[in-house]
Design a protein around this motif. Structure first.
Motif, PDB file in Angstrom:
ATOM      1  N   LYS A   3     -87.548 -11.186  22.913  1.00 58.84           N
ATOM      2  CA  LYS A   3     -86.461 -10.648  22.108  1.00 58.84           C
ATOM      3  C   LYS A   3     -85.407 -10.027  23.023  1.00 58.84           C
ATOM      4  N   ILE A   4     -84.151 -10.343  22.750  1.00 56.63           N
ATOM      5  CA  ILE A   4     -83.011  -9.784  23.476  1.00 56.63           C
ATOM      6  C   ILE A   4     -82.202  -9.010  22.442  1.00 56.63           C
ATOM      7  N   ASP A   5     -81.920  -7.743  22.710  1.00 58.12           N
ATOM      8  CA  ASP A   5     -81.234  -6.973  21.677  1.00 58.12           C
ATOM      9  C   ASP A   5     -80.022  -6.175  22.148  1.00 58.12           C
ATOM     10  N   THR A   6     -79.653  -6.314  23.425  1.00 53.84           N
ATOM     11  CA  THR A   6     -78.458  -5.614  23.908  1.00 53.84           C
ATOM     12  C   THR A   6     -77.590  -6.563  24.728  1.00 53.84           C
ATOM     13  N   VAL A   7     -76.324  -6.235  24.793  1.00 47.57           N
ATOM     14  CA  VAL A   7     -75.392  -7.013  25.619  1.00 47.57           C
ATOM     15  C   VAL A   7     -75.845  -6.975  27.072  1.00 47.57           C
ATOM     16  N   GLU A   8     -76.322  -5.832  27.523  1.00 47.10           N
ATOM     17  CA  GLU A   8     -76.754  -5.692  28.917  1.00 47.10           C
ATOM     18  C   GLU A   8     -77.927  -6.629  29.232  1.00 47.10           C
ATOM     19  N   LYS A   9     -78.908  -6.682  28.351  1.00 45.45           N
ATOM     20  CA  LYS A   9     -80.043  -7.583  28.558  1.00 45.45           C
ATOM     21  C   LYS A   9     -79.593  -9.041  28.547  1.00 45.45           C
ATOM     22  N   PHE A  10     -78.667  -9.347  27.644  1.00 46.15           N
ATOM     23  CA  PHE A  10     -78.159 -10.711  27.572  1.00 46.15           C
ATOM     24  C   PHE A  10     -77.431 -11.078  28.869  1.00 46.15           C
ATOM     25  N   GLU A  11     -76.595 -10.209  29.374  1.00 44.45           N
ATOM     26  CA  GLU A  11     -75.854 -10.497  30.607  1.00 44.45           C
ATOM     27  C   GLU A  11     -76.807 -10.657  31.797  1.00 44.45           C
ATOM     28  N   GLU A  12     -77.877  -9.870  31.834  1.00 38.38           N
ATOM     29  CA  GLU A  12     -78.888 -10.055  32.882  1.00 38.38           C
ATOM     30  C   GLU A  12     -79.522 -11.448  32.765  1.00 38.38           C
ATOM     31  N   LEU A  13     -79.762 -11.857  31.538  1.00 36.66           N
ATOM     32  CA  LEU A  13     -80.333 -13.173  31.286  1.00 36.66           C
ATOM     33  C   LEU A  13     -79.402 -14.280  31.781  1.00 36.66           C
ATOM     34  N   VAL A  14     -78.135 -14.175  31.462  1.00 36.50           N
ATOM     35  CA  VAL A  14     -77.144 -15.177  31.890  1.00 36.50           C
ATOM     36  C   VAL A  14     -77.096 -15.265  33.415  1.00 36.50           C
ATOM     37  N   LYS A  15     -77.213 -14.125  34.085  1.00 35.54           N
ATOM     38  CA  LYS A  15     -77.163 -14.112  35.550  1.00 35.54           C
ATOM     39  C   LYS A  15     -78.433 -14.671  36.181  1.00 35.54           C
ATOM     40  N   SER A  16     -79.561 -14.531  35.495  1.00 36.04           N
ATOM     41  CA  SER A  16     -80.832 -14.931  36.108  1.00 36.04           C
ATOM     42  C   SER A  16     -81.323 -16.322  35.711  1.00 36.04           C
ATOM     43  N   LYS A  17     -80.800 -16.884  34.639  1.00 37.82           N
ATOM     44  CA  LYS A  17     -81.257 -18.188  34.152  1.00 37.82           C
ATOM     45  C   LYS A  17     -80.077 -19.139  34.038  1.00 37.82           C
ATOM     46  N   SER A  18     -80.202 -20.314  34.621  1.00 31.43           N
ATOM     47  CA  SER A  18     -79.101 -21.274  34.478  1.00 31.43           C
ATOM     48  C   SER A  18     -79.161 -21.987  33.136  1.00 31.43           C
ATOM     49  N   VAL A  19     -80.364 -22.160  32.580  1.00 32.63           N
ATOM     50  CA  VAL A  19     -80.520 -22.828  31.286  1.00 32.63           C
ATOM     51  C   VAL A  19     -81.520 -22.027  30.447  1.00 32.63           C
ATOM     52  N   PHE A  20     -81.169 -21.775  29.186  1.00 32.90           N
ATOM     53  CA  PHE A  20     -82.089 -21.090  28.279  1.00 32.90           C
ATOM     54  C   PHE A  20     -81.636 -21.283  26.835  1.00 32.90           C
ATOM     55  N   TRP A  21     -82.555 -21.072  25.928  1.00 31.69           N
ATOM     56  CA  TRP A  21     -82.296 -21.081  24.486  1.00 31.69           C
ATOM     57  C   TRP A  21     -82.168 -19.650  23.983  1.00 31.69           C
ATOM     58  N   LEU A  22     -81.305 -19.466  22.984  1.00 34.57           N
ATOM     59  CA  LEU A  22     -81.231 -18.201  22.264  1.00 34.57           C
ATOM     60  C   LEU A  22     -81.093 -18.522  20.785  1.00 34.57           C
ATOM     61  N   ALA A  23     -81.940 -17.935  19.974  1.00 35.87           N
ATOM     62  CA  ALA A  23     -81.845 -18.104  18.523  1.00 35.87           C
ATOM     63  C   ALA A  23     -81.422 -16.789  17.902  1.00 35.87           C
ATOM     64  N   LYS A  24     -80.505 -16.884  16.946  1.00 37.51           N
ATOM     65  CA  LYS A  24     -80.131 -15.740  16.127  1.00 37.51           C
ATOM     66  C   LYS A  24     -80.797 -15.940  14.770  1.00 37.51           C
ATOM     67  N   HIS A  25     -81.405 -14.885  14.255  1.00 41.95           N
ATOM     68  CA  HIS A  25     -81.970 -15.031  12.920  1.00 41.95           C
ATOM     69  C   HIS A  25     -81.875 -13.738  12.140  1.00 41.95           C
ATOM     70  N   SER A  26     -81.904 -13.913  10.834  1.00 45.33           N
ATOM     71  CA  SER A  26     -81.851 -12.785   9.915  1.00 45.33           C
ATOM     72  C   SER A  26     -83.271 -12.446   9.485  1.00 45.33           C
ATOM     73  N   LEU A  27     -83.556 -11.176   9.425  1.00 43.03           N
ATOM     74  CA  LEU A  27     -84.881 -10.716   9.018  1.00 43.03           C
ATOM     75  C   LEU A  27     -85.089 -10.784   7.503  1.00 43.03           C
ATOM     76  N   THR A  28     -84.025 -11.030   6.750  1.00 45.84           N
ATOM     77  CA  THR A  28     -84.114 -10.973   5.295  1.00 45.84           C
ATOM     78  C   THR A  28     -83.816 -12.293   4.588  1.00 45.84           C
ATOM     79  N   CYS A  29     -83.423 -13.313   5.295  1.00 44.81           N
ATOM     80  CA  CYS A  29     -83.004 -14.570   4.676  1.00 44.81           C
ATOM     81  C   CYS A  29     -84.104 -15.629   4.773  1.00 44.81           C
ATOM     82  N   PRO A  30     -84.525 -16.220   3.651  1.00 44.50           N
ATOM     83  CA  PRO A  30     -85.574 -17.237   3.705  1.00 44.50           C
ATOM     84  C   PRO A  30     -85.155 -18.503   4.461  1.00 44.50           C
ATOM     85  N   ILE A  31     -83.885 -18.870   4.400  1.00 44.98           N
ATOM     86  CA  ILE A  31     -83.403 -20.041   5.149  1.00 44.98           C
ATOM     87  C   ILE A  31     -83.526 -19.760   6.642  1.00 44.98           C
ATOM     88  N   SER A  32     -83.170 -18.557   7.032  1.00 46.35           N
ATOM     89  CA  SER A  32     -83.292 -18.155   8.427  1.00 46.35           C
ATOM     90  C   SER A  32     -84.759 -18.152   8.854  1.00 46.35           C
TER      91      SER A  32
END
Length: 108
Positions: A3-32
């Motif tokens: 789980k990534i939950d801050t801009v800072e963690k995300f930017e560290e991820l971008v700097k350390s990984k050349s390729v990766f997946w990120l999924a956004k999801h809603s905790l309340t939506c059945p489609i999500s």
């Protein structure tokens, strides 16, 4: 899958990984929830590309940051494939399936 939950963690991820997946999801939506289940199934069988996620309710600032920085309309659910600090593939809602994620990886 981490789980990534801050801009800072995300930017560290971008700097350390050349390729990766990120999924956004809603905790309340059945489609999500259905799309996130597909993403989790893909992640369990995938050994090539690291997978991450954010819950929109817990990380709205990060979700908005990604949409603005990469000029990709925010959707939830949404799967984003990053390569070299660019989004090279994305899908939302029912288009997030194990097969679509596997095919996206073949295209890069």
């Amino acid at each position: 899958m981490e789980k990534i939950d801050t801009v800072e963690k995300f930017e560290e991820l971008v700097k350390s990984k050349s390729v990766f997946w990120l999924a956004k999801h809603s905790l309340t939506c059945p489609i999500s929830a259905n799309a996130f289940d597909e993403y989790k199934e893909y992640a369990e069988g995938n050994t090539e590309i690291d997978t991450y996620y954010l819950a929109v309710q817990d990380a709205r600032a990060l979700s908005n940051y990604i949409a603005e920085k990469y000029q990709v309309k925010h959707e939830s659910p949404q799967a984003l494939l990053f390569a070299n600090n660019k989004i090279v593939w994305h899908a939302s809602h029912g288009k997030i399936t194990v097969a679509s994620l596997e095919n996206a990886v073949k295209e890069i």
